[in-house]
Design a protein around this motif. Structure first.
Motif, PDB file in Angstrom:
ATOM      1  N   GLU A  37       0.918  -1.173   0.219  1.00  0.00           N
ATOM      2  CA  GLU A  37      -0.112  -0.012  -0.126  1.00  0.00           C
ATOM      3  C   GLU A  37       0.947   1.141   0.043  1.00  0.00           C
ATOM      4  N   ASP A  38       0.573   2.279  -0.855  1.00  0.00           N
ATOM      5  CA  ASP A  38       1.401   3.429  -0.795  1.00  0.00           C
ATOM      6  C   ASP A  38       1.746   3.952   0.567  1.00  0.00           C
ATOM      7  N   GLY A  39       0.789   4.014   1.397  1.00  0.00           N
ATOM      8  CA  GLY A  39       1.265   4.602   2.758  1.00  0.00           C
ATOM      9  C   GLY A  39       1.714   3.581   3.708  1.00  0.00           C
ATOM     10  N   GLY A  40       1.910   2.397   3.468  1.00  0.00           N
ATOM     11  CA  GLY A  40       2.309   1.237   4.216  1.00  0.00           C
ATOM     12  C   GLY A  40       1.334   0.628   4.831  1.00  0.00           C
ATOM     13  N   ILE A  41       1.578  -0.588   5.525  1.00  0.00           N
ATOM     14  CA  ILE A  41       0.381  -1.552   5.978  1.00  0.00           C
ATOM     15  C   ILE A  41      -0.396  -0.885   6.915  1.00  0.00           C
ATOM     16  N   LYS A  42       0.010   0.406   7.489  1.00  0.00           N
ATOM     17  CA  LYS A  42      -0.833   1.004   8.522  1.00  0.00           C
ATOM     18  C   LYS A  42      -2.031   1.693   7.715  1.00  0.00           C
ATOM     19  N   ASN A  43      -1.984   2.052   6.370  1.00  0.00           N
ATOM     20  CA  ASN A  43      -3.058   2.464   5.816  1.00  0.00           C
ATOM     21  C   ASN A  43      -4.015   1.624   5.136  1.00  0.00           C
ATOM     22  N   VAL A  44      -3.703   0.293   5.562  1.00  0.00           N
ATOM     23  CA  VAL A  44      -4.681  -0.852   5.136  1.00  0.00           C
ATOM     24  C   VAL A  44      -5.702  -1.050   6.231  1.00  0.00           C
ATOM     25  N   LYS A  45      -6.982  -0.422   6.031  1.00  0.00           N
ATOM     26  CA  LYS A  45      -8.045  -0.327   7.241  1.00  0.00           C
ATOM     27  C   LYS A  45      -8.641  -1.571   7.447  1.00  0.00           C
ATOM     28  N   GLN A  46      -8.933  -2.170   6.294  1.00  0.00           N
ATOM     29  CA  GLN A  46      -9.686  -3.380   6.501  1.00  0.00           C
ATOM     30  C   GLN A  46      -9.231  -4.478   5.765  1.00  0.00           C
ATOM     31  N   PHE A  47      -9.121  -5.737   6.332  1.00  0.00           N
ATOM     32  CA  PHE A  47      -8.572  -6.972   5.339  1.00  0.00           C
ATOM     33  C   PHE A  47      -9.654  -8.081   5.657  1.00  0.00           C
ATOM     34  N   TYR A  48     -10.219  -8.787   4.751  1.00  0.00           N
ATOM     35  CA  TYR A  48     -10.906  -9.889   5.140  1.00  0.00           C
ATOM     36  C   TYR A  48     -10.926 -10.999   3.984  1.00  0.00           C
ATOM     37  N   ILE A  49     -11.590 -12.121   4.252  1.00  0.00           N
ATOM     38  CA  ILE A  49     -11.474 -13.284   3.148  1.00  0.00           C
ATOM     39  C   ILE A  49     -12.752 -13.618   2.887  1.00  0.00           C
ATOM     40  N   ASP A  50     -13.225 -13.777   1.650  1.00  0.00           N
ATOM     41  CA  ASP A  50     -14.216 -14.537   1.109  1.00  0.00           C
ATOM     42  C   ASP A  50     -13.798 -16.179   1.001  1.00  0.00           C
ATOM     43  N   TYR A  51     -14.664 -16.793   1.924  1.00  0.00           N
ATOM     44  CA  TYR A  51     -14.155 -18.288   1.896  1.00  0.00           C
ATOM     45  C   TYR A  51     -14.813 -18.903   0.741  1.00  0.00           C
ATOM     46  N   ASN A  52     -15.959 -18.561   0.331  1.00  0.00           N
ATOM     47  CA  ASN A  52     -16.709 -19.191  -0.762  1.00  0.00           C
ATOM     48  C   ASN A  52     -17.002 -18.481  -2.086  1.00  0.00           C
TER      49      ASN A  52
END
Length: 134
Positions: A39-54
């Motif tokens: 991410e341009d601003g580094g990992i701290k700028n990733v505000k949300q992370f999730y997984i779609d399992y299906n």
């Protein structure tokens, strides 16, 4: 009116994971996604992370099968400096595609499909004492 920084950032976080995520059956494993997210601003700028399992089911009913936040047998461990997910335990052996989602502070949405493989580990025999394997 948006700030100039917000208007300038139009690029989604990039997820550069190409190898399968491998989890031994009946076990939990912690997988660190941090080195694979850019991410341009580094990992701290990733505000949300999730997984779609299906990826074959639209569980939230919005018409898109690949954007659901459904993470069975997974636990997100996110901080300003890292993104980790604890996988498992799983009772079955399988190989399937899952969708990884990363959203930055400007709502740019990164997506990557990867393989999740739950496998049977090869038993390790450490000794043979009088016919008893250990």
């Amino acid at each position: 009116m948006l700030s100039p920084q917000q208007e300038a950032d139009v690029y989604p976080p990039r997820i550069d994971l190409s190898e399968p995520i491998k989890i031994p059956v009946y076990q939990k494993r912690l997988f660190d996604f941090t080195p694979f997210i850019y991410e341009d601003g580094g990992i701290k700028n990733v505000k949300q992370f999730y997984i779609d399992y299906n990826l074959d089911i639209d569980s939230d009913g919005d018409g898109n099968k690949k954007n659901d936040n459904d993470m069975p047998n997974m636990r997100l461990l996110k901080s300003p400096t890292q993104v980790k997910v604890e996988f498992g335990p799983y009772d079955d052996i399988f190989i399937k595609k899952i969708g990884l989602h990363a959203i930055d502070g400007n709502l740019n949405h990164g997506y990557k499909e990867v393989t999740l493989q739950v496998y049977s580990p090869i038993p390790q025999i450490t000794s043979d004492q009088n016919g008893t394997l250990r």
